[in-house]
Design an enzyme around this catalytic site. Structure first.
Site, short mmCIF file in Angstrom:
data_model
loop_
_atom_site.label_atom_id
_atom_site.label_comp_id
_atom_site.label_asym_id
_atom_site.label_seq_id
_atom_site.Cartn_x
_atom_site.Cartn_y
_atom_site.Cartn_z
N ASN A 108 -1.27 -12.99 -5.49
CA ASN A 108 -1.66 -12.42 -6.77
C ASN A 108 -0.84 -13.09 -7.88
O ASN A 108 0.37 -13.27 -7.73
CB ASN A 108 -1.40 -10.91 -6.77
CG ASN A 108 -2.25 -10.18 -5.75
OD1 ASN A 108 -3.40 -10.53 -5.53
ND2 ASN A 108 -1.67 -9.19 -5.08
N HIS B 19 4.87 -14.61 -4.03
CA HIS B 19 4.84 -14.13 -2.65
C HIS B 19 3.41 -14.20 -2.14
O HIS B 19 2.47 -13.93 -2.88
CB HIS B 19 5.37 -12.69 -2.52
CG HIS B 19 4.75 -11.74 -3.49
ND1 HIS B 19 5.12 -11.69 -4.82
CD2 HIS B 19 3.79 -10.80 -3.34
CE1 HIS B 19 4.40 -10.76 -5.44
NE2 HIS B 19 3.58 -10.21 -4.56
N GLY C 281 -3.10 -9.01 -10.65
CA GLY C 281 -2.51 -7.80 -10.07
C GLY C 281 -1.13 -8.01 -9.49
O GLY C 281 -0.69 -7.26 -8.62
N ILE D 211 6.89 -3.44 2.50
CA ILE D 211 7.45 -2.09 2.61
C ILE D 211 6.35 -1.03 2.64
O ILE D 211 6.56 0.09 3.13
CB ILE D 211 8.46 -1.86 1.46
CG1 ILE D 211 9.52 -0.85 1.84
CG2 ILE D 211 7.77 -1.51 0.16
CD1 ILE D 211 10.72 -0.83 0.92
P1 AMP Z 1 1.98 -7.79 -5.58
O1 AMP Z 1 1.14 -6.64 -6.09
O2 AMP Z 1 1.17 -8.94 -5.06
O3 AMP Z 1 3.03 -8.21 -6.57
O4 AMP Z 1 2.70 -7.24 -4.29
C1 AMP Z 1 4.01 -6.75 -4.27
C2 AMP Z 1 4.25 -6.25 -2.87
O5 AMP Z 1 5.64 -6.14 -2.67
C3 AMP Z 1 3.64 -4.87 -2.59
O6 AMP Z 1 2.73 -4.97 -1.49
C4 AMP Z 1 4.86 -4.01 -2.25
O7 AMP Z 1 4.59 -3.05 -1.25
C5 AMP Z 1 5.87 -5.05 -1.81
N1 AMP Z 1 7.27 -4.69 -1.94
C6 AMP Z 1 7.88 -4.19 -3.03
N2 AMP Z 1 9.19 -4.01 -2.79
C7 AMP Z 1 9.42 -4.42 -1.52
C8 AMP Z 1 10.58 -4.48 -0.67
N3 AMP Z 1 11.78 -4.08 -1.11
N4 AMP Z 1 10.43 -4.94 0.59
C9 AMP Z 1 9.21 -5.33 1.03
N5 AMP Z 1 8.10 -5.30 0.29
C10 AMP Z 1 8.19 -4.85 -0.97
#
Ligand code: AMP
Ligand code: ZN
Length: 115
Positions: A86, A99, A92, A31
């Protein structure tokens, strides 16, 4: 996991720009993209983080790696990409459902870590 953000995306309760789906994994655009190509690849089953992964998760974690290149090529990163997972507070991790970030584009992504 009732309240997990990414489990809700898997169940279709929250929208996502899906780019790949099979029986084990789902991939959708981040996002807040950090590069022209920025996709998240997730297991459909809830795994909190790699710190909680077990032997039973071998197939789905392998699938996440195997689909990454096709997703990167399809999304406009034909000459390579970076995959990032991560884990926990040191790593982080913000969303507590495993994911893998697939980031790329036409330009090099840059140094692996800030120096
Ligand atoms: P992390 O810091 O590795 O946990 O990354 C979490 C990622 O999820 C971040 O890059 C956010 O921009 C992404 N994110 C959070 N909510 C959503 C969503 N609803 N749809 C797509 N990406 C998301
Ligand atoms: Zn989840």
């Amino acid at each position: 996991m009732q309240d997990c953000l990414f489990c809700r995306i898997v169940r279709g309760e929250l929208p996502a720009a899906k780019v790949h789906e099979d029986e084990l994994v789902l991939a959708f655009k981040d996002i807040q993209p950090q590069r022209p190509v920025h996709v998240l690849v997730i297991p459909k089953k809830h795994i909190t983080s790699l710190a909680q992964a077990t032997e039973d998760d071998t197939e789905v974690l392998g699938r996440m790696l195997v689909v990454a290149n096709r997703i990167a090529v399809d999304q406009g990163s034909p000459d390579g990409f970076r995959s990032i997972i991560n884990t926990g507070s040191i790593g982080g991790q913000e969303v507590m459902h495993v994911h893998m970030h697939v980031v790329g584009g036409q330009e090099p992504v840059g140094p692996m870590l800030k120096r």
